[in-house]
Each structure stands twice: as structure tokens, then as C-alpha cells.
Design an enzyme around this catalytic site. Structure first.
Site, PDB file in Angstrom:
ATOM      1  N   LYS A 177       0.842  -1.205   0.000  1.00 23.40           N
ATOM      2  CA  LYS A 177       0.000   0.000   0.000  1.00 23.40           C
ATOM      3  C   LYS A 177       0.875   1.252   0.000  1.00 23.40           C
ATOM      4  CE  LYS A 177      -3.773  -2.524   2.190  1.00 23.40           C
ATOM      5  NZ  LYS A 177      -4.555  -2.843   3.405  1.00 23.40           N
TER       6      LYS A 177
ATOM      7  N   GLN B 115      -4.561  -1.736   9.749  1.00 23.44           N
ATOM      8  CA  GLN B 115      -4.467  -3.046   9.118  1.00 23.44           C
ATOM      9  C   GLN B 115      -5.004  -4.127  10.056  1.00 23.44           C
ATOM     10  OE1 GLN B 115      -3.603  -3.478   5.927  1.00 23.44           O
ATOM     11  NE2 GLN B 115      -3.771  -5.697   5.979  1.00 23.44           N
TER      12      GLN B 115
ATOM     13  N   ASP C  72     -11.048   2.483   4.126  1.00 28.92           N
ATOM     14  CA  ASP C  72     -11.292   1.037   4.032  1.00 28.92           C
ATOM     15  C   ASP C  72     -12.793   0.742   3.923  1.00 28.92           C
ATOM     16  OD1 ASP C  72      -9.216  -0.819   3.907  1.00 28.92           O
ATOM     17  OD2 ASP C  72      -8.735  -0.621   6.036  1.00 28.92           O
TER      18      ASP C  72
HETATM   19  N1  GUN Z   1      -6.721  -7.170   6.270  1.00 27.26           N
HETATM   20  C1  GUN Z   1      -7.048  -7.890   5.165  1.00 27.26           C
HETATM   21  N2  GUN Z   1      -7.581  -7.092   4.215  1.00 27.26           N
HETATM   22  C2  GUN Z   1      -7.597  -5.848   4.724  1.00 27.26           C
HETATM   23  C3  GUN Z   1      -8.019  -4.588   4.213  1.00 27.26           C
HETATM   24  O1  GUN Z   1      -8.528  -4.448   3.084  1.00 27.26           O
HETATM   25  N3  GUN Z   1      -7.859  -3.533   5.042  1.00 27.26           N
HETATM   26  C4  GUN Z   1      -7.334  -3.650   6.292  1.00 27.26           C
HETATM   27  N4  GUN Z   1      -7.240  -2.553   7.040  1.00 27.26           N
HETATM   28  N5  GUN Z   1      -6.938  -4.802   6.799  1.00 27.26           N
HETATM   29  C5  GUN Z   1      -7.061  -5.890   6.014  1.00 27.26           C
END
Ligand code: GUN
Length: 293
Positions: A54, A98, A121
């Protein structure tokens, strides 16, 4: 049947180029670079990889990014305090925490502390709720990315039988709503299957579009898939491998070699849904920076 690979890597590269152009225009107009922050708690290897991807993607499109790393034993209050700081920092347009978080943390409490207008998100109940009733909202990155892929490949959803395997808050549940609601790339007849579903194979073999988001490697086998179906594989489980330098490789929820010949379209793992998830997060951040959803 000759099948076509849905190339998420290629589509995401095209979308990143489009985002980079928009960022350039913003800068030429004297506007600030969009700024995404990520909070990473602990040392989970997969989470670390995702967050690094990211951060790298931000640099590729000209965004600012900030990574906040907190140790595994960080208390819930300390995470809440980091979230509050990001909520109040006017330079940060959007941020993510995350998941998964360490076991001693109540994830839902953290998600609900994120300001909905910075929740790129789309995990906050306000954003989920707005999405359900068709109001502008941040749509969580994986479902958003899947819909973008279907659009790019002109895969019609209206009137189609869609079967979603998995009912997670971040993929299966929001995706089933997006595809069934009255909108472009909606209007499908959606069935969700989960751990208590009986006769799963019977249900999946009626799917025009089958979406596997269970996190169970190679769960979907050829006998579960209709001839000519579109298969979208959301699974990304790390399994041990002595053939790779890292000692692991990614496995999807679909037994690709066996299933692909029955499909019209199929996503690979890696290189299918994964890269689209990241680009959707960038899109949401751009929307946050533009002050509209
Ligand atoms: N863990 C697995 N997929 C995601 C996601 O799209 N966002 C976040 N914050 N954590 C994750």
C-alpha cells in the site's frame, strides 16, 4: 473451453496511471498531494507485506503516505489514541488500521473510532450502512476492486446468478449487497454460502459468477463449477513452499488448473483481485482528498 484470464495486475496498473494523472492535475492547481496513513500493529508477516504494498502504491501515484508501526503489546487505548490523532490531523486525508489486530484488541471498537470521512477502508458501520441504502460512501477495497474488474471485462451482473462463498464483514457481506442492489453492476440474484451451508456444490454449480472469499486454499474444485462460469478468487492463503525464496507461496480458494478450463473468465492468484484491492484504496483516498464520497 477457452478461458480468459482476468488480469488484475494489468487493470490496476492502468487505473494507477489514471490516478497519477489526477494527482498531477491537483498539484498543478496548487492543491496538496492526497495523504494516506496506515497503522500496523505487531509483526504479522502477511499484514506487513500488504501494508508495504500500500505504501509503495502511494509513491507510484504521487500520494504522500505515513506508516505508523506499533508493537504487538500495544494497548487498546494506545491504538485508540493513534486513531484519534489521525482523525484530527488535517494533513491526513484517509487512513487504515491493518487487520487482523492482536487478540487482546477489540477490532470493532477500533474501527468505530475511525472518523467515517477518513475511513478509506469503508469498514465503519456508517459507511457500510450508507452503502446498503445506496448513499455515497467509502466502499471497502476488495468488493470495490472486484466490481471494477467485472466492469473492465464487460461482465454483466444484471439478472445473473451470483454465488458468494464467505460472509466476512470486509468481503462477502458488502460484495453480496453491492451486486444485488439496484445499480450499475448490481441487479444480480445473489446467494451467500458459509460454513453452515448445506450442499454447497449444488449451489455453486448454478452460479453464472462464482466468488470465492473463504480463505480455504483450493476449496473450489471443477465439479462445483458450471461450464462457462466466471470465477473470481479472493483467497490469499500463505502456504509453505520449498520452491520459493521466501519459503511460502500464495494459494487462492480455487483449484485453478482444474477449474480454469470450465470457465469463461477466471482471476489468477496472485495477480487477480489482490492488486485491485490496493488500487481501490487509492481511489477512496483520492475521493477523501477531494472532500466528496
Ligand atoms: N486485512 C485484510 N484485508 C484488509 C483490508 O482491506 N484492510 C485492512 N485494514 N486490513 C485488512
Amino acid at each position: 473451453m477457452a478461458y480468459q484470464i482476468i488480469d488484475g495486475k494489468k487493470v490496476s496498473a492502468e487505473l494507477k496511471d489514471e490516478i497519477a494523472e489526477i494527482v498531477n492535475d491537483r498539484i498543478e492547481k496548487g492543491q496538496k498531494k492526497p495523504h494516506l496513513a496506515a497503522v500496523l500493529v505487531g509483526n504479522d508477516g502477511a499484514s506487513e507485506t500488504y501494508v508495504n504494498h500500500k505504501v509503495k502504491a502511494c509513491a507510484q501515484v504521487g500520494f504522500e503516505s505515513t506508516l505508523i508501526r506499533l508493537p504487538e503489546d500495544t494497548s487498546e487505548n494506545e491504538i485508540l489514541s493513534a486513531v484519534n490523532q489521525l482523525n484530527n490531523d488535517s494533513d491526513i486525508d484517509g487512513f487504515i488500521v491493518q487487520l487482523p489486530l492482536p487478540k487482546h484488541i477489540n477490532e470493532q471498537k477500533i474501527i468505530e473510532a475511525i472518523a467515517p470521512e477518513k475511513d478509506v477502508d469503508g469498514f465503519h458501520p456508517i459507511n457500510l450502512g450508507k452503502m446498503v441504502v445506496g448513499l455515497p460512501a467509502f466502499i471497502s477495497a476488495t468488493p470495490f476492486g472486484i466490481v471494477e474488474l467485472l466492469k473492465k471485462y464487460n461482465i454483466e451482473t444484471q439478472g445473473k446468478n451470483v454465488v458468494v462463498l464467505g460472509r466476512s464483514n470486509i468481503v462477502g457481506t458488502p460484495l453480496s449487497i453491492l451486486l444485488s442492489r439496484k445499480s450499475d453492476f448490481g441487479n444480480a440474484t445473489v446467494t451467500i454460502c458459509h460454513s453452515r451451508t448445506q450442499n454447497i456444490g449444488e449451489i455453486t454449480s448454478k452460479a453464472d459468477i462464482l466468488i470465492a472469499a473463504l480463505g480455504r486454499p483450493e476449496f473450489v474444485t471443477a465439479n462445483m463449477v458450471k461450464e462457462g462460469a466466471v470465477v473470481i478468487d479472493v483467497g490469499t492463503t500463505r502456504v509453505k513452499s520449498d520452491k520459493t525464496k521466501s519459503g511460502w507461496k500464495l494459494k487462492g480458494d480455487v483449484l485453478f488448473d482444474e477449474v480454469a478450463p470450465k470457465c469463461s473468465y477466471i482471476t489468477p492468484v496472485p495477480g487477480g483481485v489482490g492488486p485491485m484491492t490496493i488500487v481501490s484504496l487509492l481511489k477512496n483516498t483520492l475521493i477523501a482528498a477531494s472532500g466528496k464520497k
